[in-house]
Design a protein around this motif. Structure first.
Motif, PDB file in Angstrom:
ATOM      1  N   LYS A   1       0.811  -1.219   0.000  1.00  0.00           N
ATOM      2  CA  LYS A   1       0.000   0.000   0.000  1.00  0.00           C
ATOM      3  C   LYS A   1       0.842   1.267   0.000  1.00  0.00           C
ATOM      4  N   GLU A   2       1.891   1.296   0.833  1.00  0.00           N
ATOM      5  CA  GLU A   2       2.670   2.520   1.037  1.00  0.00           C
ATOM      6  C   GLU A   2       4.006   2.519   0.291  1.00  0.00           C
ATOM      7  N   ASN A   3       4.535   1.322   0.027  1.00  0.00           N
ATOM      8  CA  ASN A   3       5.800   1.165  -0.691  1.00  0.00           C
ATOM      9  C   ASN A   3       6.936   2.007  -0.092  1.00  0.00           C
ATOM     10  N   PRO A   4       7.282   1.783   1.186  1.00  0.00           N
ATOM     11  CA  PRO A   4       8.402   2.534   1.776  1.00  0.00           C
ATOM     12  C   PRO A   4       9.713   2.204   1.063  1.00  0.00           C
ATOM     13  N   ASP A   5      10.624   3.161   1.074  1.00  0.00           N
ATOM     14  CA  ASP A   5      11.920   2.967   0.421  1.00  0.00           C
ATOM     15  C   ASP A   5      12.896   2.193   1.295  1.00  0.00           C
ATOM     16  N   ILE A   6      12.679   2.242   2.612  1.00  0.00           N
ATOM     17  CA  ILE A   6      13.641   1.674   3.549  1.00  0.00           C
ATOM     18  C   ILE A   6      12.922   1.318   4.841  1.00  0.00           C
ATOM     19  N   TRP A   7      13.418   0.302   5.543  1.00  0.00           N
ATOM     20  CA  TRP A   7      12.870  -0.093   6.842  1.00  0.00           C
ATOM     21  C   TRP A   7      13.834   0.327   7.947  1.00  0.00           C
ATOM     22  N   TYR A   8      13.272   0.852   9.033  1.00  0.00           N
ATOM     23  CA  TYR A   8      14.078   1.253  10.190  1.00  0.00           C
ATOM     24  C   TYR A   8      13.449   0.658  11.439  1.00  0.00           C
ATOM     25  N   SER A   9      14.148  -0.280  12.071  1.00  0.00           N
ATOM     26  CA  SER A   9      13.674  -0.903  13.309  1.00  0.00           C
ATOM     27  C   SER A   9      14.424  -0.324  14.493  1.00  0.00           C
ATOM     28  N   TYR A  10      13.692  -0.075  15.563  1.00  0.00           N
ATOM     29  CA  TYR A  10      14.369   0.297  16.807  1.00  0.00           C
ATOM     30  C   TYR A  10      13.960  -0.704  17.880  1.00  0.00           C
ATOM     31  N   TYR A  11      14.932  -1.397  18.406  1.00  0.00           N
ATOM     32  CA  TYR A  11      14.789  -2.451  19.408  1.00  0.00           C
ATOM     33  C   TYR A  11      14.802  -3.787  18.673  1.00  0.00           C
ATOM     34  N   LEU A  12      15.606  -4.699  19.173  1.00  0.00           N
ATOM     35  CA  LEU A  12      15.861  -5.939  18.449  1.00  0.00           C
ATOM     36  C   LEU A  12      14.652  -6.866  18.396  1.00  0.00           C
ATOM     37  N   LEU A  13      14.001  -7.071  19.548  1.00  0.00           N
ATOM     38  CA  LEU A  13      12.832  -7.954  19.589  1.00  0.00           C
ATOM     39  C   LEU A  13      11.611  -7.193  20.086  1.00  0.00           C
ATOM     40  N   PRO A  14      10.505  -7.255  19.357  1.00  0.00           N
ATOM     41  CA  PRO A  14      10.312  -8.001  18.112  1.00  0.00           C
ATOM     42  C   PRO A  14      10.655  -7.210  16.850  1.00  0.00           C
ATOM     43  N   TYR A  15      10.933  -5.902  17.009  1.00  0.00           N
ATOM     44  CA  TYR A  15      10.930  -5.004  15.852  1.00  0.00           C
ATOM     45  C   TYR A  15      12.112  -5.231  14.907  1.00  0.00           C
ATOM     46  N   GLY A  16      13.283  -5.523  15.459  1.00  0.00           N
ATOM     47  CA  GLY A  16      14.433  -5.785  14.607  1.00  0.00           C
ATOM     48  C   GLY A  16      14.248  -7.049  13.787  1.00  0.00           C
ATOM     49  N   LEU A  17      13.712  -8.077  14.427  1.00  0.00           N
ATOM     50  CA  LEU A  17      13.481  -9.333  13.719  1.00  0.00           C
ATOM     51  C   LEU A  17      12.479  -9.137  12.584  1.00  0.00           C
ATOM     52  N   VAL A  18      11.435  -8.360  12.839  1.00  0.00           N
ATOM     53  CA  VAL A  18      10.437  -8.073  11.806  1.00  0.00           C
ATOM     54  C   VAL A  18      11.069  -7.270  10.668  1.00  0.00           C
ATOM     55  N   GLY A  19      11.904  -6.300  11.013  1.00  0.00           N
ATOM     56  CA  GLY A  19      12.586  -5.520   9.986  1.00  0.00           C
ATOM     57  C   GLY A  19      13.472  -6.385   9.108  1.00  0.00           C
ATOM     58  N   TYR A  20      14.143  -7.335   9.728  1.00  0.00           N
ATOM     59  CA  TYR A  20      15.004  -8.265   8.982  1.00  0.00           C
ATOM     60  C   TYR A  20      14.192  -9.050   7.952  1.00  0.00           C
ATOM     61  N   PHE A  21      13.074  -9.629   8.390  1.00  0.00           N
ATOM     62  CA  PHE A  21      12.250 -10.426   7.478  1.00  0.00           C
ATOM     63  C   PHE A  21      11.627  -9.562   6.378  1.00  0.00           C
ATOM     64  N   LEU A  22      11.174  -8.362   6.739  1.00  0.00           N
ATOM     65  CA  LEU A  22      10.586  -7.478   5.727  1.00  0.00           C
ATOM     66  C   LEU A  22      11.630  -7.045   4.702  1.00  0.00           C
ATOM     67  N   SER A  23      12.836  -6.790   5.175  1.00  0.00           N
ATOM     68  CA  SER A  23      13.910  -6.408   4.262  1.00  0.00           C
ATOM     69  C   SER A  23      14.203  -7.526   3.266  1.00  0.00           C
TER      70      SER A  23
END
Length: 378
Positions: A100-122
């Motif tokens: 829907k939004e098509n972001p250019d880049i992912w930025y996670s702050y905090y490893l769990l759960p957000y970093g792990l999610v950023g890794y998979f989305l990337s």
């Protein structure tokens, strides 16, 4: 440029949530479109801020849109940080956001759960991923149960960190200036007065390391001060037992957690900010609240432990722009408050504020992030 920010966010209580709110707002002010992916409405009620209906508009400042996973799908847990299958739901919602939004880049702050999610989305979207981390993440990476997460960290296109340990893990570390990451936005630079009968502010999740119980026991004979707590409901119940025994009911007010945009108003009504943290299990923890206290002109009382942590960052002078106290020593606490009056409180508060703003560079912090994102998106 459009950034997908994966993080805690209001109404989730805490320093990370607050930092990411202001980060999103000021990136938006700079013209960046920020798409926030969060699970904050699924947090336990005990650790959520009170947001009134007419305040919901503040959740999405200019150029910021927020996507929340459905809290009804989360099995409730009693412990902070254990919120069911949030990683799966965040990842699923992230894929929808990408379409829907098509972001250019992912930025996670905090490893769990957000970093792990950023890794998979990337990996799934083939877009760059930036990781920011807290001190607790470093503690977690050193634990045998989480050692394989080191490989996840190494997949980040950039890791924002000042940690020597992180530099040993990955060569993608980009180090911010310490003053920038300890800076705050202009909202905290408030005009203020000081009360004739001073109010002591205690802010955060109540636990043994806050040393609020020692404070209450030290002030049992003092009627000059009032205390205003902004804490969790469980902490309120725990402290109420002591307050009842010491007959301090009339001197103390309990408040719910409030969202970041209301915190400057909270600080404007507090004369003394009590930061008693001592013996916290994360040795490198640098809480946000003392910085907000300096920025808004409160008379900051720091435990000797916190004083040592911030002494290398700011030009702290005991009894000049801050007060240092051993928060385990009830006699020392009592003596500290016994000698405080309105004049000294206001002088220390104003000097602490001047000290803070000599080095405050929030614009530099936002530009630092912007440059990282822009370089990776090119």
């Amino acid at each position: 440029m459009k950034v997908g920010l994966i993080s805690a966010y209001p109404p989730a209580e805490g320093g990370v949530s607050s930092r990411m709110y202001w980060t999103a707002k000021y990136l938006g002010k700079k013209g960046v479109e920020v798409v926030v992916l969060t699970d904050s409405w699924s947090w336990e009620e005990n650790y959520k801020e009170q947001i009134d209906f007419d305040e919901l508009k503040y959740l999405q400042p200019k150029n910021v849109s927020v996507y929340q996973i459905n809290p009804l799908e989360i099995k409730k847990k009693k412990q902070v940080g254990k919120r069911g299958n949030n990683e799966t739901l965040l990842f699923s919602l992230g894929l929808e956001i990408d379409k829907k939004e098509n972001p250019d880049i992912w930025y996670s702050y905090y490893l769990l759960p957000y970093g792990l999610v950023g890794y998979f989305l990337s990996k799934k979207t083939n877009k760059p991923w930036v990781l920011g981390h807290a001190s607790s993440d470093l503690e977690r990476l050193g634990h045998p149960d989480y050692v394989n997460l080191i490989d996840v960290v190494r997949e980040a296109d950039a890791v924002i960190s000042r940690s020597e340990e992180m530099k040993l893990i990955t060569d993608k570390v980009i180090e911010p200036d310490i003053q920038q990451i300890c800076s705050l936005p202009e909202e905290f630079n408030i005009d203020r007065d000081y009360n004739e009968r001073p109010i002591i502010g205690c802010i955060g999740k109540e636990n043994y390391s806050k040393r609020w119980r020692e404070l209450l026991e030290s002030l049992e004979d003092t009627k000059y001060f009032r205390i205003s707590f902004f804490c969790d409901k469980e902490g309120r119940r725990n402290l109420s037992k002591i307050i009842g025994l010491k007959k301090l009911d009339k001197e103390i007010k309990f408040n719910n957690f409030v969202p970041p945009w209301r915190m400057p108003e909270v600080y404007s009504k507090i004369d003394i900010l009590y930061n008693g943290e001592k013996g916290f299990y994360i040795s490198k923890h640098h809480p946000l609240v003392p910085l907000e206290g300096f920025a808004s002109g409160c008379c900051n009382i720091l435990s000797d432990e916190l004083f040592e942590k911030y002494e290398s960052i700011f030009d702290l002078e005991d009894e000049e722009n801050v007060i240092k106290v051993d928060t385990l020593n009830k006699d020392k606490i009592k003596d500290t408050f016994h000698h405080l009056d309105k004049k000294q409180i206001s002088e220390i508060g104003r000097k602490g504020k001047r000290m803070f703003y000599k080095k405050n560079d929030y614009e530099g912090y936002i530009n630092f992030l912007f440059d990282i994102f822009e370089d990776l998106v090119r």
